[in-house]
Design a protein around this motif. Sequence first.
Motif, PDB file in Angstrom:
ATOM      1  N   ALA A 111     -23.808  51.681 -25.102  1.00 37.23           N
ATOM      2  CA  ALA A 111     -25.088  51.544 -24.911  1.00 37.23           C
ATOM      3  C   ALA A 111     -25.317  53.359 -24.983  1.00 37.23           C
ATOM      4  O   ALA A 111     -26.336  53.728 -25.425  1.00 37.23           O
ATOM      5  CB  ALA A 111     -25.622  51.156 -23.616  1.00 37.23           C
ATOM      6  N   VAL A 112     -24.261  54.086 -24.347  1.00 38.03           N
ATOM      7  CA  VAL A 112     -24.726  55.520 -24.393  1.00 38.03           C
ATOM      8  C   VAL A 112     -24.625  56.001 -25.860  1.00 38.03           C
ATOM      9  O   VAL A 112     -25.268  56.995 -26.245  1.00 38.03           O
ATOM     10  CB  VAL A 112     -23.887  56.304 -23.671  1.00 38.03           C
ATOM     11  N   ARG A 113     -23.547  55.567 -26.599  1.00 35.49           N
ATOM     12  CA  ARG A 113     -23.482  55.987 -28.048  1.00 35.49           C
ATOM     13  C   ARG A 113     -24.639  55.373 -28.793  1.00 35.49           C
ATOM     14  O   ARG A 113     -25.020  56.209 -29.887  1.00 35.49           O
ATOM     15  CB  ARG A 113     -22.262  55.155 -28.673  1.00 35.49           C
ATOM     16  N   GLY A 114     -25.070  54.234 -28.519  1.00 33.61           N
ATOM     17  CA  GLY A 114     -26.506  53.749 -29.337  1.00 33.61           C
ATOM     18  C   GLY A 114     -27.487  54.664 -29.135  1.00 33.61           C
ATOM     19  O   GLY A 114     -28.616  54.684 -29.967  1.00 33.61           O
ATOM     20  N   HIS A 115     -27.547  55.689 -28.035  1.00 32.22           N
ATOM     21  CA  HIS A 115     -28.582  56.827 -28.096  1.00 32.22           C
ATOM     22  C   HIS A 115     -28.148  57.980 -28.975  1.00 32.22           C
ATOM     23  O   HIS A 115     -28.843  59.053 -28.874  1.00 32.22           O
ATOM     24  CB  HIS A 115     -28.942  57.186 -26.727  1.00 32.22           C
ATOM     25  N   GLY A 116     -27.286  58.062 -29.904  1.00 29.69           N
ATOM     26  CA  GLY A 116     -26.687  58.997 -30.623  1.00 29.69           C
ATOM     27  C   GLY A 116     -26.077  60.015 -29.862  1.00 29.69           C
ATOM     28  O   GLY A 116     -25.748  61.120 -30.433  1.00 29.69           O
ATOM     29  N   VAL A 117     -25.479  59.702 -28.835  1.00 30.12           N
ATOM     30  CA  VAL A 117     -24.529  60.476 -27.965  1.00 30.12           C
ATOM     31  C   VAL A 117     -23.082  60.340 -28.368  1.00 30.12           C
ATOM     32  O   VAL A 117     -22.594  59.230 -28.534  1.00 30.12           O
ATOM     33  CB  VAL A 117     -24.788  60.376 -26.423  1.00 30.12           C
ATOM     34  N   GLU A 118     -22.493  61.517 -28.582  1.00 30.37           N
ATOM     35  CA  GLU A 118     -20.868  61.479 -28.834  1.00 30.37           C
ATOM     36  C   GLU A 118     -20.077  61.026 -27.349  1.00 30.37           C
ATOM     37  O   GLU A 118     -20.428  61.576 -26.335  1.00 30.37           O
ATOM     38  CB  GLU A 118     -20.366  62.700 -29.105  1.00 30.37           C
ATOM     39  N   VAL A 119     -19.260  60.352 -27.582  1.00 25.26           N
ATOM     40  CA  VAL A 119     -18.876  59.718 -26.274  1.00 25.26           C
ATOM     41  C   VAL A 119     -17.200  59.693 -26.325  1.00 25.26           C
ATOM     42  O   VAL A 119     -16.610  59.195 -27.260  1.00 25.26           O
ATOM     43  CB  VAL A 119     -19.228  58.044 -25.900  1.00 25.26           C
ATOM     44  N   GLY A 120     -16.793  60.215 -25.209  1.00 25.93           N
ATOM     45  CA  GLY A 120     -15.029  60.237 -24.930  1.00 25.93           C
ATOM     46  C   GLY A 120     -14.954  59.292 -23.688  1.00 25.93           C
ATOM     47  O   GLY A 120     -15.925  59.095 -23.043  1.00 25.93           O
ATOM     48  N   MET A 121     -13.845  58.518 -23.810  1.00 25.98           N
ATOM     49  CA  MET A 121     -13.606  57.699 -22.702  1.00 25.98           C
ATOM     50  C   MET A 121     -12.301  57.930 -21.923  1.00 25.98           C
ATOM     51  O   MET A 121     -11.341  58.541 -22.519  1.00 25.98           O
ATOM     52  CB  MET A 121     -13.486  56.333 -23.147  1.00 25.98           C
ATOM     53  N   GLY A 122     -12.294  57.506 -20.846  1.00 29.64           N
ATOM     54  CA  GLY A 122     -11.095  57.186 -20.206  1.00 29.64           C
ATOM     55  C   GLY A 122     -10.421  55.836 -20.545  1.00 29.64           C
ATOM     56  O   GLY A 122     -10.556  55.333 -21.604  1.00 29.64           O
ATOM     57  N   GLU A 123      -9.407  55.466 -19.757  1.00 33.52           N
ATOM     58  CA  GLU A 123      -8.884  54.046 -19.888  1.00 33.52           C
ATOM     59  C   GLU A 123      -8.746  53.328 -18.771  1.00 33.52           C
ATOM     60  O   GLU A 123      -8.414  53.680 -17.762  1.00 33.52           O
ATOM     61  CB  GLU A 123      -7.308  54.575 -20.191  1.00 33.52           C
ATOM     62  N   PHE A 124      -9.532  52.273 -19.055  1.00 31.09           N
ATOM     63  CA  PHE A 124      -9.940  51.298 -17.894  1.00 31.09           C
ATOM     64  C   PHE A 124      -8.625  50.904 -17.223  1.00 31.09           C
ATOM     65  O   PHE A 124      -7.682  50.479 -17.878  1.00 31.09           O
ATOM     66  CB  PHE A 124     -10.668  49.833 -18.516  1.00 31.09           C
ATOM     67  N   GLY A 125      -8.848  50.898 -15.922  1.00 27.18           N
ATOM     68  CA  GLY A 125      -7.412  50.250 -15.214  1.00 27.18           C
ATOM     69  C   GLY A 125      -6.247  51.253 -14.990  1.00 27.18           C
ATOM     70  O   GLY A 125      -5.238  51.175 -14.242  1.00 27.18           O
ATOM     71  N   ALA A 126      -6.330  52.514 -15.493  1.00 29.38           N
ATOM     72  CA  ALA A 126      -5.124  53.345 -15.710  1.00 29.38           C
ATOM     73  C   ALA A 126      -5.414  54.541 -14.673  1.00 29.38           C
ATOM     74  O   ALA A 126      -6.281  54.670 -14.032  1.00 29.38           O
ATOM     75  CB  ALA A 126      -4.872  54.090 -17.046  1.00 29.38           C
ATOM     76  N   GLU A 127      -4.086  54.973 -14.222  1.00 28.82           N
ATOM     77  CA  GLU A 127      -4.243  56.229 -13.197  1.00 28.82           C
ATOM     78  C   GLU A 127      -4.505  57.435 -14.245  1.00 28.82           C
ATOM     79  O   GLU A 127      -3.675  57.795 -15.251  1.00 28.82           O
ATOM     80  CB  GLU A 127      -2.671  56.612 -12.558  1.00 28.82           C
ATOM     81  N   MET A 128      -5.657  57.936 -14.029  1.00 25.42           N
ATOM     82  CA  MET A 128      -6.370  59.198 -14.684  1.00 25.42           C
ATOM     83  C   MET A 128      -6.282  60.442 -14.136  1.00 25.42           C
ATOM     84  O   MET A 128      -6.391  60.550 -12.981  1.00 25.42           O
ATOM     85  CB  MET A 128      -7.765  58.889 -15.383  1.00 25.42           C
ATOM     86  N   ALA A 129      -6.320  61.443 -14.911  1.00 25.52           N
ATOM     87  CA  ALA A 129      -6.548  62.851 -14.537  1.00 25.52           C
ATOM     88  C   ALA A 129      -7.728  63.268 -14.955  1.00 25.52           C
ATOM     89  O   ALA A 129      -7.669  63.363 -16.426  1.00 25.52           O
ATOM     90  CB  ALA A 129      -5.457  63.792 -14.473  1.00 25.52           C
ATOM     91  N   VAL A 130      -8.783  63.531 -14.383  1.00 25.11           N
ATOM     92  CA  VAL A 130     -10.223  64.062 -14.879  1.00 25.11           C
ATOM     93  C   VAL A 130     -10.108  65.574 -14.518  1.00 25.11           C
ATOM     94  O   VAL A 130     -10.088  65.931 -13.202  1.00 25.11           O
ATOM     95  CB  VAL A 130     -11.145  63.096 -14.582  1.00 25.11           C
ATOM     96  N   SER A 131     -10.258  66.489 -15.478  1.00 24.41           N
ATOM     97  CA  SER A 131     -10.698  67.882 -15.250  1.00 24.41           C
ATOM     98  C   SER A 131     -11.936  68.281 -15.848  1.00 24.41           C
ATOM     99  O   SER A 131     -12.320  67.614 -16.846  1.00 24.41           O
ATOM    100  CB  SER A 131      -9.552  68.409 -15.754  1.00 24.41           C
ATOM    101  N   LEU A 132     -12.774  69.105 -15.283  1.00 30.77           N
ATOM    102  CA  LEU A 132     -14.072  69.361 -15.607  1.00 30.77           C
ATOM    103  C   LEU A 132     -14.447  70.540 -15.064  1.00 30.77           C
ATOM    104  O   LEU A 132     -13.931  71.112 -13.979  1.00 30.77           O
ATOM    105  CB  LEU A 132     -15.154  68.127 -15.314  1.00 30.77           C
ATOM    106  N   VAL A 133     -15.360  71.278 -15.701  1.00 31.56           N
ATOM    107  CA  VAL A 133     -16.123  72.471 -15.038  1.00 31.56           C
ATOM    108  C   VAL A 133     -17.676  71.945 -14.774  1.00 31.56           C
ATOM    109  O   VAL A 133     -18.303  71.511 -15.622  1.00 31.56           O
ATOM    110  CB  VAL A 133     -16.185  73.669 -16.123  1.00 31.56           C
ATOM    111  N   ASN A 134     -17.813  71.732 -13.508  1.00 33.69           N
ATOM    112  CA  ASN A 134     -19.150  71.108 -12.923  1.00 33.69           C
ATOM    113  C   ASN A 134     -19.928  72.279 -13.279  1.00 33.69           C
ATOM    114  O   ASN A 134     -20.026  73.637 -12.468  1.00 33.69           O
ATOM    115  CB  ASN A 134     -19.025  70.634 -11.731  1.00 33.69           C
ATOM    116  N   ASP A 135     -21.078  72.359 -14.192  1.00 30.98           N
ATOM    117  CA  ASP A 135     -22.123  73.223 -14.555  1.00 30.98           C
ATOM    118  C   ASP A 135     -23.217  73.129 -13.587  1.00 30.98           C
ATOM    119  O   ASP A 135     -24.196  72.203 -13.412  1.00 30.98           O
ATOM    120  CB  ASP A 135     -22.584  72.970 -16.091  1.00 30.98           C
TER     121      ASP A 135
END
Length: 146
Positions: A111-135
């Motif tokens: 649905a986000v992609r449907g608004h013309g937005v490029e989308v990256g994703m995590g992996e559902f149910g996996a142990e993930m490491a998310v890194s970001l710079v909160n602006d």
Amino acid sequence: MRALIQRTTGAEVRVGERVTGRIGPGLVILVCAMRGDTEAQSVWLAKKVVSLRIFRDEEGRMNRSLIDTGGAALVVSQFTLAAETKGNRPGFSTAAAPDEGRRLYEHFAEAVRGHGVEVGMGEFGAEMAVSLVNDGPVTIWLDTER
């Protein structure tokens, strides 16, 4: 559905050594499907997220949306947003069952992609490491039930 969104200058999510999603400027969207949630709520939440005017305009005011800026979205499943914290050990019984959670998570990203937005994703149910710079920092909580 629940979402915690963070405005970012860049972010990525890893599963082990593998990068599953990476974006530049835009939003990190942690999303959780709750028991009883529907595709209609997923669509509403996606529209709300991409339309929120939380990016700076030319005068430095939060007056532009993700769509306006051409930013990207990193969508990460986060069942812990359903945490019930009455005691000291959180419970997650209000989260959607895993199969339904995955379906609604993927529906939300589409649905986000449907608004013309490029989308990256995590992996559902996996142990993930998310890194970001909160602006900003800019962090906003959304819930379709509120």
